[in-house]
Design a protein around this motif. Structure first.
Motif, mmCIF file in Angstrom:
data_model
loop_
_atom_site.group_PDB
_atom_site.id
_atom_site.type_symbol
_atom_site.label_atom_id
_atom_site.label_comp_id
_atom_site.label_asym_id
_atom_site.label_seq_id
_atom_site.Cartn_x
_atom_site.Cartn_y
_atom_site.Cartn_z
ATOM 1 N N MET A 185 31.689 20.375 -75.567
ATOM 2 C CA MET A 185 30.386 20.932 -75.199
ATOM 3 C C MET A 185 29.257 20.191 -75.927
ATOM 4 N N LEU A 186 29.504 19.851 -77.188
ATOM 5 C CA LEU A 186 28.492 19.100 -77.946
ATOM 6 C C LEU A 186 28.261 17.731 -77.310
ATOM 7 N N ALA A 187 29.383 17.088 -76.901
ATOM 8 C CA ALA A 187 29.282 15.780 -76.250
ATOM 9 C C ALA A 187 28.498 15.894 -74.943
ATOM 10 N N VAL A 188 28.806 16.932 -74.165
ATOM 11 C CA VAL A 188 28.130 17.119 -72.871
ATOM 12 C C VAL A 188 26.626 17.348 -73.089
ATOM 13 N N LEU A 189 26.301 18.170 -74.120
ATOM 14 C CA LEU A 189 24.886 18.419 -74.425
ATOM 15 C C LEU A 189 24.192 17.105 -74.819
ATOM 16 N N PHE A 190 24.937 16.297 -75.578
ATOM 17 C CA PHE A 190 24.396 15.005 -75.995
ATOM 18 C C PHE A 190 24.100 14.127 -74.767
ATOM 19 N N PHE A 191 25.058 14.140 -73.811
ATOM 20 C CA PHE A 191 24.865 13.339 -72.582
ATOM 21 C C PHE A 191 23.632 13.821 -71.820
ATOM 22 N N HIS A 192 23.503 15.137 -71.710
ATOM 23 C CA HIS A 192 22.362 15.697 -70.972
ATOM 24 C C HIS A 192 21.049 15.303 -71.636
ATOM 25 N N GLN A 193 21.026 15.366 -72.952
ATOM 26 C CA GLN A 193 19.821 14.984 -73.688
ATOM 27 C C GLN A 193 19.504 13.512 -73.479
ATOM 28 N N LEU A 194 20.609 12.732 -73.437
ATOM 29 C CA LEU A 194 20.466 11.273 -73.314
ATOM 30 C C LEU A 194 19.789 10.893 -72.001
ATOM 31 N N VAL A 195 20.201 11.543 -70.930
ATOM 32 C CA VAL A 195 19.622 11.192 -69.615
ATOM 33 C C VAL A 195 18.356 12.007 -69.333
ATOM 34 N N GLY A 196 17.956 12.861 -70.269
ATOM 35 C CA GLY A 196 16.705 13.621 -70.138
ATOM 36 C C GLY A 196 16.756 14.689 -69.067
ATOM 37 N N LEU B 102 24.841 5.079 -71.648
ATOM 38 C CA LEU B 102 25.587 4.672 -72.850
ATOM 39 C C LEU B 102 26.309 3.356 -72.579
ATOM 40 N N PRO B 103 25.619 2.252 -72.748
ATOM 41 C CA PRO B 103 26.263 0.949 -72.439
ATOM 42 C C PRO B 103 27.451 0.664 -73.358
ATOM 43 N N GLY B 104 27.430 1.286 -74.536
ATOM 44 C CA GLY B 104 28.539 1.098 -75.488
ATOM 45 C C GLY B 104 29.878 1.533 -74.896
ATOM 46 N N LEU B 105 29.839 2.521 -74.036
ATOM 47 C CA LEU B 105 31.083 3.022 -73.433
ATOM 48 C C LEU B 105 31.747 1.957 -72.572
ATOM 49 N N LYS B 106 30.907 1.228 -71.821
ATOM 50 C CA LYS B 106 31.439 0.185 -70.935
ATOM 51 C C LYS B 106 32.134 -0.906 -71.747
ATOM 52 N N LYS B 107 31.460 -1.229 -72.889
ATOM 53 C CA LYS B 107 32.049 -2.259 -73.759
ATOM 54 C C LYS B 107 33.422 -1.822 -74.254
#
Ligand SMILES: Nc1nc2c(ncn2[C@@H]2O[C@H](COP(=O)(O)OP(=O)(O)OP(=O)(O)O)[C@@H](O)[C@H]2O)c(=O)[nH]1
Ligand SMILES: [Mg+2]
Length: 545
Positions: free
Chosen positions: A483-494, A436-441
């Motif tokens: 938990m939704l955010a964490v699931l989203f992160f997991h999906q994001l990194v595959g 999530l490069p947006g986070l760094k910004k």
């Protein structure tokens, strides 16, 4: 998951036997008895409904086959009320909360068995609060005398009927059923005994009345010869005899409840009369002390409570009165009377002590007393004694989820619990931040992200485990978002399923808990203005205990 939980609780309740419970709905006329039955059944009230003497309604609530007996207004048919009372395992007493004048009248009709007081018509602006009713109906006194459980449920049958509120009437009925279940066999035995004895006692009472009347007529004859004192003695004797025979017939513990108040009133009257006789004697022996005589006279003119005060003033002079006027002459009789008064004071104190211990045993529940009765007050015991499967599920889920998230949060924040798990978290959050490069910004590094989520999990976990009430639901909601955010992160990194399965399971559990809690919520449907009204009244409240 939710279905599974509700199925389990259904299964648990199906395992329990079906019990037959008879409940009597009573109260003064126009208090809302019919409306309450209709509210429980969710059937609209028909206009111009003719009031019948007693209406039987049968319904099934959980594992109870409930027969609701709806008695007419107590003032209309007190005998019928008494009759139905013996059939009932528990009593629902409907009070018109907006009618202050008739609350006093209602006070005299409560006694014995578990009592649910439905403080109806709460939708009206001038409705009395539960706490106020406890005071006006003298529930604590009544309960300490009759050794019964009591619960005050503020409700509006009208709103319940229109499906505009959260079925407070049904909630109250459920409390009553649980109260009956606490001592089901005892109440069944009591109902059987009461029914048998009412038939006997009704006949017996007729005979006794005749006897008492005969006794009184004898006294009238004696009046010509005897003094006023002997007349009273005769009357008391006749009444005491009547009382003794009634007690013999009915037994001490299992007497018909309808009689209790009448008898106690009679006994109190006799006591008061005796005291008056004594008082007069003392006053006569003290010439020049007219004030007490006047006070006594005043006491006789006022209501029963004031009469009592009048007595204690005459026999046990209060400190303020003593300081106002000192007796001019302290003679022997006065000393005697003060000694009497001291003895009586001691007795009263003893009685008071007994009363407080009884009050501690017999507690009143009131939905509003949660707000109004002082914390730690003796008169409130929460409904936790009779927790439903649903409540148990919520508590268990809250506790388990809370502990899990405290653990997970701590792992994210510190390596003290497990160094391996901590380094694994660090690695995972680095990958999320990269994805999530947006986070760094936005200036959110992987460390900050991990700490935010860790802190949220830890804080919400603690709240879920330890803090009661509404904050728990807030914490539940926040954790669900996490938990939704964490699931989203997991999906994001595959990540594969096994890496985020725990987040999925706990997300589902959090959803279930939230749904059950919302369903079970017992908050009254009040708008903000009502809350303000409640707060304003709280300031002016009178202490109950
Ligand atoms: N505002 C308001 N009115 C109510 C409520 N419940 C009942 N009422 C009204 O109070 C009146 C009496 O209600 P009932 O249910 O007939 O009372 P009851 O105790 O059965 O009366 P009797 O059988 O005649 O003794 C009716 O006009 C109802 O509409 C309530 O919760 N709020
Ligand atoms: Mg009616």
């Amino acid at each position: 998951m939710f279905n599974l939980t509700s199925r389990i609780s259904n299964w648990i309740s199906k395992c329990q036997p079906i019990r037959q419970v008879t409940v009597l709905i009573t109260g003064l006329s126009k208090a809302g008895k019919t409306s309450t039955v209709r509210a429980i059944l969710r059937v609209p009230l028909e206009e111009k409904e003719e009031p019948e003497e007693c209406v039987h309604t049968e319904l099934r609530v959980d594992n109870f086959l409930v027969t609701v007996l709806e008695g007419g207004g107590a003032s209309a048919a007190p005998e019928a009320w008494r009759h139905h009372c013996c059939e009932a395992h528990g009593i629902i007493f409907v009070v018109d909360s907006s009618d202050r004048t008739r609350a006093e009248e209602a006070k005299n009709l409560l006694a014995g068995k578990p009592i649910l007081v439905l403080a109806n018509k709460q939708d009206k602006r001038n409705a009395m609060l539960g706490n106020e009713l406890i005071e006006i109906l003298s529930l604590e006194k009544l309960i300490s005398q009759s050794q019964s459980l009591c619960h005050v449920e503020p409700c509006s049958a009208l709103l319940d009927m229109r499906r505009c509120s959260d079925r407070k009437t049904m909630l109250g009925l459920r409390w009553l059923l649980r109260a009956v279940l606490l001592d089901y066999h005892k109440f069944c035995a009591r109902v059987a005994q009461d029914c048998r004895q009412t038939v006997n006692s009704e006949e017996g009472e007729r005979k006794k009345h005749k006897k008492a009347e005969r006794g009184l007529s004898k006294c009238k004859e004696a009046k010509k010869v005897n003094t006023c004192k002997t007349r009273r003695y005769c009357k008391q004797k006749a009444q005491a005899k009547e009382k003794r025979t009634t007690e013999k017939n009915t037994g001490d513990k299992l007497r018909p409840t309808g009689n209790i108040l009448d008898k106690e009133n009679t006994i109190n009257m006799i006591k008061r009369k005796k005291q008056r006789v004594k008082m007069r004697k003392n006053v006569k022996r003290r010439p020049g002390c007219k004030e007490e005589e006047e006070a006594e006279e005043r006491g006789m003119e006022t209501g029963p409570e004031q009469k009592e005060e009048g007595h204690s003033y005459a026999l046990l002079p209060g400190d303020s009165m003593r300081s106002k006027r000192k007796p001019k002459r302290v003679n022997e009789t006065f000393l005697e009377s003060t000694e009497n008064s001291k003895r009586k004071k001691g007795k009263k104190e003893k009685e008071k002590k007994n009363m407080t211990t009884v009050i501690k045993k017999n507690k009143i529940n009131s939905a509003e007393s949660r707000v109004y009765i002082r914390p730690g007050s003796s008169c409130y015991s929460g409904p936790q004694k009779m927790a439903s499967p649903r409540t148990i599920t919520i508590v268990a889920l809250s506790f388990a989820l809370g502990l899990f998230f405290v653990f997970m949060g701590t792992i994210k924040l510190t390596p003290r619990l497990s160094k391996d798990a901590y380094s694994e978290m660090k690695r995972a959050y680095k990958s999320y931040a990269k994805a999530l490069p947006g986070l760094k910004k936005m200036g959110i590094t992987s460390v900050l992200l991990r700490k935010i989520i860790g802190t949220l999990e830890l804080g919400c976990g603690v709240v879920l485990t330890l803090v009661p009430g509404r904050p728990k639901d807030m914490a539940n909601f926040l954790l669900l978002l996490v938990m939704l955010a964490v699931l989203f992160f997991h999906q994001l990194v595959g990540d594969p399923l096994k890496r985020y399965a725990h987040a999925l399971v706990f997300g589902i559990l959090l959803t279930c808990r939230l749904l059950i809690a919302r369903q079970n919520e017992e908050r009254p449907e009040r708008d903000e203005s009502r809350q303000q009204h409640v707060n304003a009244q709280e300031k002016n409240k009178v202490k109950v205990s």
